[in-house]
Design a protein around this motif. Structure first.
Motif, PDB file in Angstrom:
ATOM      1  N   ASP A 259       0.870  -1.183  -0.068  1.00 45.62           N
ATOM      2  CA  ASP A 259      -0.006   0.093   0.059  1.00 45.62           C
ATOM      3  C   ASP A 259       0.808   1.227   0.011  1.00 45.62           C
ATOM      4  N   GLU A 260       1.969   1.351   0.903  1.00 48.23           N
ATOM      5  CA  GLU A 260       2.924   2.474   0.878  1.00 48.23           C
ATOM      6  C   GLU A 260       3.290   2.921  -0.567  1.00 48.23           C
ATOM      7  N   ILE A 261       3.780   2.025  -1.153  1.00 48.81           N
ATOM      8  CA  ILE A 261       4.225   2.267  -2.469  1.00 48.81           C
ATOM      9  C   ILE A 261       3.118   2.665  -3.255  1.00 48.81           C
ATOM     10  N   HIS A 262       1.947   2.246  -3.419  1.00 46.29           N
ATOM     11  CA  HIS A 262       0.723   2.560  -4.030  1.00 46.29           C
ATOM     12  C   HIS A 262       0.388   4.185  -3.951  1.00 46.29           C
ATOM     13  N   GLN A 263       0.739   4.378  -2.455  1.00 47.84           N
ATOM     14  CA  GLN A 263       0.443   5.730  -2.033  1.00 47.84           C
ATOM     15  C   GLN A 263       1.540   6.830  -2.669  1.00 47.84           C
ATOM     16  N   SER A 264       2.777   6.302  -2.970  1.00 43.80           N
ATOM     17  CA  SER A 264       3.923   7.046  -3.628  1.00 43.80           C
ATOM     18  C   SER A 264       3.570   7.400  -4.954  1.00 43.80           C
ATOM     19  N   LEU A 265       3.375   6.254  -5.688  1.00 48.51           N
ATOM     20  CA  LEU A 265       2.876   6.143  -7.182  1.00 48.51           C
ATOM     21  C   LEU A 265       1.626   7.154  -7.481  1.00 48.51           C
ATOM     22  N   SER A 266       0.651   7.480  -6.504  1.00 43.18           N
ATOM     23  CA  SER A 266      -0.479   8.389  -6.684  1.00 43.18           C
ATOM     24  C   SER A 266      -0.113   9.793  -6.694  1.00 43.18           C
ATOM     25  N   GLY A 267       1.173  10.160  -6.272  1.00 45.76           N
ATOM     26  CA  GLY A 267       1.472  11.534  -6.097  1.00 45.76           C
ATOM     27  C   GLY A 267       1.540  12.095  -7.530  1.00 45.76           C
ATOM     28  N   GLN A 268       2.120  13.623  -7.540  1.00 45.64           N
ATOM     29  CA  GLN A 268       2.049  14.299  -8.663  1.00 45.64           C
ATOM     30  C   GLN A 268       3.685  14.728  -9.127  1.00 45.64           C
ATOM     31  N   HIS A 269       4.540  14.761  -8.134  1.00 42.91           N
ATOM     32  CA  HIS A 269       5.770  15.036  -8.382  1.00 42.91           C
ATOM     33  C   HIS A 269       6.558  14.382  -9.399  1.00 42.91           C
ATOM     34  N   ILE A 270       7.533  14.973  -9.999  1.00 44.83           N
ATOM     35  CA  ILE A 270       8.268  14.144 -11.045  1.00 44.83           C
ATOM     36  C   ILE A 270       9.214  13.340 -10.198  1.00 44.83           C
ATOM     37  N   VAL A 271      10.178  13.812  -9.436  1.00 46.81           N
ATOM     38  CA  VAL A 271      10.989  13.130  -8.436  1.00 46.81           C
ATOM     39  C   VAL A 271      10.572  13.156  -7.040  1.00 46.81           C
ATOM     40  N   ILE A 272      10.544  11.847  -6.515  1.00 51.48           N
ATOM     41  CA  ILE A 272       9.977  11.934  -5.185  1.00 51.48           C
ATOM     42  C   ILE A 272      11.039  11.086  -4.350  1.00 51.48           C
ATOM     43  N   ASP A 273      11.354  11.501  -3.131  1.00 48.95           N
ATOM     44  CA  ASP A 273      12.414  10.576  -2.124  1.00 48.95           C
ATOM     45  C   ASP A 273      11.163   9.737  -1.526  1.00 48.95           C
ATOM     46  N   ILE A 274      11.370   8.412  -1.842  1.00 47.30           N
ATOM     47  CA  ILE A 274      10.694   7.522  -1.054  1.00 47.30           C
ATOM     48  C   ILE A 274      11.458   6.563  -0.167  1.00 47.30           C
ATOM     49  N   THR A 275      12.620   7.027   0.341  1.00 45.39           N
ATOM     50  CA  THR A 275      13.345   6.366   1.022  1.00 45.39           C
ATOM     51  C   THR A 275      12.685   5.774   2.174  1.00 45.39           C
ATOM     52  N   SER A 276      11.630   6.445   2.830  1.00 43.99           N
ATOM     53  CA  SER A 276      11.169   5.787   3.935  1.00 43.99           C
ATOM     54  C   SER A 276      10.509   4.362   3.720  1.00 43.99           C
ATOM     55  N   PHE A 277      10.427   4.225   2.211  1.00 40.92           N
ATOM     56  CA  PHE A 277       9.653   2.782   1.920  1.00 40.92           C
ATOM     57  C   PHE A 277      10.881   2.046   1.331  1.00 40.92           C
TER      58      PHE A 277
END
Length: 612
Positions: A259-277
């Motif tokens: 689910d957490e990766i799904h949430q990141s994918l639904s964001g709008q930025h081009i480059v996103i830091d997803i280190t928390s996942f």
């Protein structure tokens, strides 16, 4: 000319022998720095099951080396293979994967004699702990950027058409902001803010060994950054920043992602830091056994907490116990188990009923039990003037401690604070509870705003009104509300809210509330007359929303001299006077202690309605 880099070492799992290699100045076709695995290095005989799928090119290269005799049985290290001569590899990670038989980050796994990682010896901006990034591919007519360019070419890019020449890796965010302000005058303020973040991440925060993810046609692709950033101009004249990437050979379907990766994918930025996942990404395509092996390979200590394994565990609420049921005076454990199951399934629940039925107390105690303590519980009380800015985030006046000037600053509310706490690394498998007392007293659509959507769609994120951040509700955040049906009928809660919550009634007409006072009196070794009086009282109240709960009579003051009469006169009768206002009902005669005691004394069926 001698190689300026030191010799690097990689110890095989379970205290095995050590492989040796050197970094080369020569770069591959995609810009990654090459690495040579030195002759005589031991190589693991077996590979992990996911190796062929996750790193097909490294797997093929390893097998070809075996077929060509460049890797053979080792006479020096029994039970291992061995490099028969120096083997040039496309990157340090490719060399480490050949040695270990699995995916590996060579920038951190190869170390010198002093145990410093290989990445420390490469000139680059922002070296430090590895991070994980999500980069979205641009939409070009007739071209799938990710599949046609990034995956096949072994790189990732970011368009910088309007930035002037002279941008450099490691530039400060302030310098990048100045360039964006100068070169993107026609863009809106919000667009410029996002561009600054994207350029800064790509130029100055990304580094060798970082994990990068991207998406195409419903699949998530994962790779490792293997070189520094460079500016590139395509044949069509488009200008890009580009980094070499060693991509895994497979993509992961959206519907199989956490689910957490799904949430990141639904964001709008081009480059996103997803280190928390990061741990979740590291676990994609790997079994629990492979993850455990990877930790043992890296640390040599099987007792080390495996972050990826912990991250993929479901959030579980503990089973209610007999001790809890006894403490809460519940009629049985099964009812508590049903509440637990409702919370597990829905993640949002409302206790509703008349005043005095113990809704808030029960919600607090259950939240502390399910969450493991009061630290994971936050309580707020709604009221008619409560707003989104109070609940989630908004601009509030704050005094500067130095200048003593007052300015409006963006301030987090209780939901944002608890969500940030619940989503921190190490907290994601610990249940956190937001308790909303008197939830129906506020304008719910006004208070929740865009968060209404997230209550139902936990895998999605939304763009916040004030901060502009992409926000999602963590899977380990639970919401319990309480609703006094005497204040406002449950029918006044709109259908959208009712669809998002499970509703559990606490009423004097049903358990666990109906017998609660009698069980409390028995535990306190007191006379059961107050329970008989309450049953007789409620039998005379036709509207179930206005029946009186037992908590009014579960206080020490009630059982001091004259306490019962005082509580009845000042707490209970005023409730009923308000209920019957304008009806001409003599509340004292109908509901007073003298009348009820007379009924109890003359009839064993005190629960039968007497409406005369």
């Amino acid at each position: 000319m001698s190689n300026p880099h030191p010799e690097f070492r990689l110890r095989l799992p379970d205290g095995g022998p050590v492989a040796r290699g050197r970094l080369l100045d020569e770069k591959g076709v995609n810009g990654s720095q090459k690495f040579v695995l030195l002759a005589g290095s031991p190589i693991r005989r077996d590979v992990v099951p996911s190796f062929e799928k996750r790193a097909a090119s490294a797997h093929r290269f390893r097998q070809k080396l075996i077929d060509d005799g460049l890797i053979a049985e080792s006479a020096t290290f029994p039970g291992y293979l061995e490099a028969t001569e120096d083997i040039p590899c496309g990157s340090p990670s490719s060399a480490a994967a050949i040695v270990l038989g699995r995916n590996s980050s060579g920038w951190t796994d190869w170390k010198d004699d002093s145990e410093h990682p290989l990445g420390d010896f490469v000139d680059q901006a922002g070296w430090g702990p590895s991070r994980t990034w999500l980069v979205r591919g641009p939409h070009l007519v007739g071209i799938d950027t990710v599949k046609d360019l990034w995956l096949s070419g072994g790189w990732v890019s970011l368009a910088v058409e309007r930035l002037r020449e002279g941008i450099e890796p490691g530039m400060s965010k302030n310098r990048i902001r100045s360039l964006v302000e100068e070169n993107y005058e026609s863009a809106t303020h919000t667009q410029r803010v996002r561009l600054v973040d994207d350029f800064h991440f790509f130029l100055s925060r990304m580094k060798l060994g970082d994990t990068v993810c991207t998406t195409s046609n419903g699949l998530l692709y994962v790779g490792e950054i293997t070189g520094t950033v460079e500016r590139f101009v395509s044949e069509g004249g488009r200008s890009y920043l580009r980094r070499p990437v060693e991509w895994q050979s497979i993509g992961y379907p959206y519907d199989e992602l956490p689910d957490e990766i799904h949430q990141s994918l639904s964001g709008q930025h081009i480059v996103i830091d997803i280190t928390s996942f990061q741990a979740l990404v590291a676990g994609l395509g790997r079994s629990d056994e492979e993850l455990a092996d990877a930790v043992r390979d890296t640390t040599g200590d099987p007792s080390v907490e495996i972050a990826a394994l912990a991250a993929r565990r479901e959030v579980e609420l503990p089973e209610p116990t007999e001790e809890l049921a006894e403490k809460l005076l519940a009629h049985d454990v099964e009812w508590l188990c049903e509440v637990r199951d409702l919370l597990s399934d829905e993640q949002q629940l409302i206790f509703y009923g008349p005043p005095g039925t113990g809704k808030t107390y029960l919600a607090l105690e259950l939240a502390k039990f399910f969450g493991g303590g009061p630290e994971q519980v936050k309580l707020v009380q709604f009221h008619p003037s409560y707003a989104y800015e109070d609940f989630f985030e908004g601009f509030r006046p704050q005094e500067d401690l130095v200048s003593r000037e007052v300015a409006f600053r963006l301030t987090a509310g209780p939901l944002r604070e608890l969500a940030d706490l619940a989503s921190r690394e190490g907290n994601r498998n610990i249940p956190h509870f937001l308790l909303i007392d008197e939830i129906n007293r506020a304008n719910l659509a006004k208070v929740f705003g865009e968060l209404y959507f997230l209550l139902e769609y936990r895998k999605q994120s939304v763009r916040l009104t004030y901060s502009g951040d992409d926000f999602a509700l963590p899977r380990n955040l639970f919401v319990i509300g309480t609703m006094n049906t005497a204040d406002r009928s449950i029918a006044l809660v709109d259908a959208a809210m009712r669809r998002r919550f499970a509703f559990v009634e606490l009423s004097p007409r049903i358990e666990p509330t109906s017998g609660l006072l009698r069980r409390w009196l028995e535990r306190e070794k007191r006379d059961t007359e107050p329970a008989d009086l309450l049953d007789a009282l409620n039998s005379r109240i036709v509207d179930p929303d206005f029946r009186v709960g037992p908590s009014y009579l579960m206080k020490k003051g009630v059982y001091r001299e004259g306490g019962l009469e005082r509580t009845w006169r000042t707490k209970i009768l005023p409730l009923l006077e308000e209920h019957h206002y304008g009806e001409g009902v003599n509340v004292e005669q109908r509901y007073g202690l003298r009348s009820l005691r007379a009924v109890i004394a003359t009839s064993p069926e005190a629960g039968e309605p007497d409406l005369s």
